[in-house]
Design an enzyme around this catalytic site. Structure first.
Site, PDB file in Angstrom:
ATOM      1  N   SER A 148       1.758  -0.932  -3.685  1.00 38.33           N
ATOM      2  CA  SER A 148       0.878  -0.274  -2.721  1.00 38.33           C
ATOM      3  C   SER A 148       0.717   1.225  -2.973  1.00 38.33           C
ATOM      4  CB  SER A 148       1.379  -0.484  -1.289  1.00 38.33           C
ATOM      5  OG  SER A 148       2.485   0.337  -1.026  1.00 38.33           O
ATOM      6  N   LYS A 186       5.648   5.816   1.473  1.00 44.34           N
ATOM      7  CA  LYS A 186       4.242   5.935   1.861  1.00 44.34           C
ATOM      8  C   LYS A 186       3.874   7.408   2.092  1.00 44.34           C
ATOM      9  CE  LYS A 186       3.072   1.516   2.309  1.00 44.34           C
ATOM     10  NZ  LYS A 186       4.241   1.048   1.564  1.00 44.34           N
TER      11      LYS A 186
END
Length: 228
Positions: A148, A186
């Site tokens: 991701s 993230k």
């Protein structure tokens, strides 16, 4: 102005440079000062650098130069050759060699998701890391699992080098502990009292949590990648 350990380390570096022209390794400094870990050496080096006693030579991770010394530190006295044998000509000093890259071992705490959050495992393993990749502060490593963050250049199997901190600015890549048990890598965003963890892959959706559900445990300082 300096602590006892800082004095000892500065003199050890100076003597080693005089003897060999090569900076001592972090392992040698750790043993010489009887420290428990190389992170202690790293803190002493940073303190001496901040006070202007040493500097790191550019583009060389293990190249140190002594800039000055406190008045109560003396360099190693030169050893004079006995005149008893007049046929013994003084031997030339060996040429200085470029210092080798220094390597610091930092804790390796298992795997971290770059996709759906997974548990960040605490372990006793360590990862050798070139000192040039790390700045000041305490660091640890996590193995990346998932894709991701590929648009940020972070790939599955990479090792994320993380600086320990519990604060970060919006837009920084962080290790976020979610609900006290799962960690993910993230981009950090805050909006309307919520925390948004953004991926760097258009195939994934942002993850949104209450501010009390997310704890910053560090921010990305660098990456290591193996090609095998």
């Amino acid at each position: 102005m300096l602590t006892r350990k800082q004095h000892e380390l500065l003199r050890f570096i100076q003597v080693r440079l005089e003897d060999t022209g090569i900076s001592p390794s972090f392992e040698e400094m750790k043993e010489a000062l009887d420290l428990k870990s190389k992170s202690g050496v790293h803190r002493l080096i940073s303190a001496l650098e901040e006070r202007g006693f040493i500097r790191r030579l550019p583009n060389r991770a293990r190249a140190l130069e002594v800039l000055k010394q406190p008045e109560n530190i003396t360099t190693k006295p030169a050893v004079r050759k006995s005149p008893a044998n007049s046929n013994d000509a003084p031997r030339p000093r060996a040429p200085l060699t470029a210092p080798a890259n220094d390597v610091i071992e930092i804790p390796l705490h298992g795997r971290i998701a770059a996709g759906v959050p997974i548990e960040a495992l605490e372990g006793q393993s360590t990862l050798p890391v070139p000192a040039a990749l790390l700045g000041t502060g305490e660091h640890y490593a996590l193995e990346v699992s998932g894709d991701s963050m590929i648009e940020a250049g972070i790939l599955d199997g990479d090792f994320a080098l993380v600086k320990k901190t519990n604060t970060a600015r919006d837009g920084e890549i962080v290790v976020a502990l979610v609900r006290g048990e799962e960690a993910t890598l993230k981009y950090l965003r805050r909006e309307n009292g919520m925390v948004r963890l953004d991926p760097a892959n258009a195939a994934y959706e942002p993850q949104i949590y209450g501010s009390a559900e997310v704890e910053v445990q560090g921010k990305l300082a660098g990456l290591l990648r193996r090609y095998n």
